[in-house]
Design an enzyme around this catalytic site. Structure first.
Site, PDB file in Angstrom:
ATOM      1  N   SER A 263       0.838  -1.191   0.000  1.00  8.38           N
ATOM      2  CA  SER A 263       0.000   0.000   0.000  1.00  8.38           C
ATOM      3  C   SER A 263       0.871   1.239   0.000  1.00  8.38           C
ATOM      4  O   SER A 263       2.072   1.183   0.264  1.00  8.38           O
ATOM      5  CB  SER A 263      -0.882   0.005   1.243  1.00  8.38           C
ATOM      6  OG  SER A 263      -0.070   0.255   2.371  1.00  8.38           O
ATOM      7  N   LYS A 264       0.215   2.353  -0.307  1.00  6.89           N
ATOM      8  CA  LYS A 264       0.886   3.647  -0.307  1.00  6.89           C
ATOM      9  C   LYS A 264       1.481   3.912   1.080  1.00  6.89           C
ATOM     10  O   LYS A 264       2.565   4.453   1.216  1.00  6.89           O
ATOM     11  CB  LYS A 264      -0.168   4.705  -0.642  1.00  6.89           C
ATOM     12  CG  LYS A 264       0.384   5.986  -1.130  1.00  6.89           C
ATOM     13  CD  LYS A 264      -0.717   6.921  -1.557  1.00  6.89           C
ATOM     14  CE  LYS A 264      -1.245   7.698  -0.373  1.00  6.89           C
ATOM     15  NZ  LYS A 264      -2.267   8.690  -0.691  1.00  6.89           N
ATOM     16  N   ARG A 265       0.741   3.464   2.082  1.00 12.99           N
ATOM     17  CA  ARG A 265       1.201   3.674   3.464  1.00 12.99           C
ATOM     18  C   ARG A 265       2.517   2.935   3.751  1.00 12.99           C
ATOM     19  O   ARG A 265       3.371   3.437   4.448  1.00 12.99           O
ATOM     20  CB  ARG A 265       0.123   3.252   4.460  1.00 12.99           C
ATOM     21  CG  ARG A 265      -0.324   4.406   5.325  1.00 12.99           C
ATOM     22  CD  ARG A 265      -1.619   4.130   6.040  1.00 12.99           C
ATOM     23  NE  ARG A 265      -2.742   4.087   5.128  1.00 12.99           N
ATOM     24  CZ  ARG A 265      -3.602   3.075   5.019  1.00 12.99           C
ATOM     25  NH1 ARG A 265      -3.476   2.014   5.781  1.00 12.99           N
ATOM     26  NH2 ARG A 265      -4.596   3.122   4.157  1.00 12.99           N
ATOM     27  N   GLY A 267       4.879   2.532   1.751  1.00 13.18           N
ATOM     28  CA  GLY A 267       5.939   3.362   1.179  1.00 13.18           C
ATOM     29  C   GLY A 267       6.432   4.378   2.185  1.00 13.18           C
ATOM     30  O   GLY A 267       7.627   4.453   2.476  1.00 13.18           O
TER      31      GLY A 267
END
Ligand code: GLU
Length: 508
Positions: A263-265, A267
């Site tokens: 997920s973007k999180r 990253g």
């Protein structure tokens, strides 16, 4: 005659382009090119509530950077346009009405409040979130429960309605996925999805099927997260266009991060990029870093993506785009999730920076150095520097450390690493080295090395003991490529200047 292969990438312009999205593009592209087919990009923007300004241009910028240019798209034109679904609005309604006529869909007049009540009324332990499906539809307000006259009256009075698919009960819906083989669904568990919304816009389910048909798509590849939608799409194909005309499906495996789906999180938590390029959310201003800006080059990025869920059956890992087109096959795409490993990702990039032609790296590195206050006036010198240090750079940003000292006399030098073994004899040696270098007419790595060795012999010093101080004087620290190669590139005057500065600092 076999039909021409036509594949599509069908993003909704809702934000940054995730690693998984670019991999979907890549596998589509590879499959198309391998089979002399067409790669189409279709913008699926029917859900206006999720529309994000700038996201469409951003997607095309990412594809351009990756070198995965579509044959047909909003930007590239083509004979099957428009390629943006919001411009195709008028096409879809007639298919929804055709389904009603055939008895495969129905009008539903339920208001949001009535739908809410339905969810409350039918909630039970076994069914905590009831859906509008075959068990519930006959208790709702729709053209299956109303008389024909009532339906005509409601529509005539302008009552808002949606059109829903009538999913059959107790049927097995199956299809063959090119990666997963035979996939089956129990139709009784599939809800009556909305096909046409009250504002006349189709939902994704109707639009995707109609457009794949009208655009003559032969193979529809997408991420595994779309697998649960497949039964609705299969039914629509069957009802509207005939199952024999349906594209072949493949659902690519999820990309997994340290805690399940990447997920973007993840990253921001672990400090690696998840999007292809920097993306700034126009609503919140939040910036999510991209692989490009992190210092990945397209060749490295493409290579790491290709191997996230595919291999060619050998130990080979480094592939150019041409080699991928040659070797790619759908039957070697894995069905299980693919683990993203950032260290491995960097390894691919390093392999490609090492292999890249200087001319390919030049402009990105020039920009980077100039951003770091190092104006580059001598491009031929820059080319030599790149050639010399590229194998030491994993990310483009590493060129700042590895190349800056060529263009700028180091302000600080690590004298602390010289001092413990420094003495008068070495001081004398370097003075003489300066004198000799001043007289040298041919300036290259070979001559400067020979001169150092000769003087070292006279002073009874081992050349090895002199290299480290020389390196630190030229570079500022204990790193960099061969010290005589550095001297050759920075030139005679600069080499002498840096040794002189070094001696001053050591005797201060
Ligand atoms: N519009 C869908 C998305 O945003 C595409 C799914 C498909 O390829 O069918 O990913």
């Amino acid at each position: 005659m076999n039909k021409k292969v036509r594949v599509r990438f069908a993003p909704s312009p809702t934000g940054g382009l995730h690693l998984g999205g670019v991999r979907t593009v890549l596998y589509n592209y590879l499959f198309a090119k391998k089979n002399n087919g067409d790669f189409i990009v279709r913008i699926e923007d029917t859900d206006q509530s999720r529309y994000v300004a700038g996201a469409e241009e951003y997607i095309f910028d990412c594809l351009k950077w990756c070198g995965l240019e579509p044959d047909e798209s909003v930007q590239h034109g083509g004979n099957f346009g428009p390629y943006r679904q919001s411009e195709r609005k008028d096409i879809y309604k007639k298919y929804a009405e055709e389904l009603i006529k055939k008895g495969f869909a129905y009008y539903a007049f339920d208001t949001p409040e009535e739908l809410e009540r339905m969810r409350e009324d039918f909630k039970s332990e076994n069914n905590p979130s009831p859906q509008y499906d075959n068990t519930i539809r006959d208790k709702m307000i729709n053209s299956l429960t109303l008389s024909e006259n009532e339906v005509a009256r409601f529509i005539g009075e302008g009552m808002p309605y949606v059109i829903r698919i009538k999913v059959p009960q107790n049927e097995t819906i199956s299809f063959t996925d090119m990666i997963r083989g035979e996939v089956q669904f129990d139709s009784s568990l599939v809800d009556d999805k909305v096909l046409l919304k009250a504002d006349g816009m189709p939902t994704y389910h109707l639009a995707v099927v109609v457009d794949d048909y009208l655009m003559e798509i032969t193979h529809a590849f997408r991420g595994e997260e779309w697998l649960p939608s497949a039964p609705v799409h299969i039914l629509l194909w069957k009802y509207l266009f005939g199952i024999e005309n349906m594209p072949q499906w493949a659902h690519f495996p999820l990309i997994l991060g340290p805690n399940g789906k990447l997920s973007k999180r993840d990253g921001s938590k672990y400090g690696f990029p998840v999007f292809a390029m920097n993306w700034t959310d126009p609503k919140t201003g939040e910036l999510t870093e991209g692989f490009k800006e992190k210092g990945f080059i397209p060749e490295g990025f493409i290579n790491l993506l290709a191997l996230l869920g595919w291999n060619d059956g050998t130990e080979k890992e480094v592939f150019s785009l041409e080699e991928l087109i040659e070797s790619f096959s759908m039957d070697r795409v894995h069905s299980g999730g693919a683990h993203f490993d950032y260290d491995k990702a960097k390894w691919f990039n390093h392999e490609w920076i090492k292999r890249s032609k200087v001319s390919k790296l030049r402009s990105a590195i020039k920009d980077l150095l100039e951003k770091n206050d190092l104006p580059i006036t001598d491009t031929s010198m820059l080319d030599k520097v790149i050639a010399l240090v590229q194998e030491r750079c994993t990310l483009l940003s590493d060129f700042v450390d590895q190349a800056s000292f060529f263009f700028k006399t180091p302000e600080e030098i690590d004298t602390a690493s010289i001092v413990p073994k420094w003495n008068d004899q070495k001081q004398q040696f370097f003075r003489e080295l300066i004198r000799t270098y001043k007289l040298t007419t041919i300036w290259n790595a070979h001559e400067t090395e020979n001169a150092l060795k000769e003087i070292a012999a006279v002073h009874q010093l081992k050349p090895g003991e002199l290299m480290l101080p020389l390196r630190i004087m030229l570079v500022g620290g204990k790193f960099g490529p061969g010290v005589f190669d550095i001297a050759e590139i920075i030139g005679k005057e600069e080499t002498i200047l840096r040794i002189t500065n070094g001696l001053k600092k050591l005797s201060a």
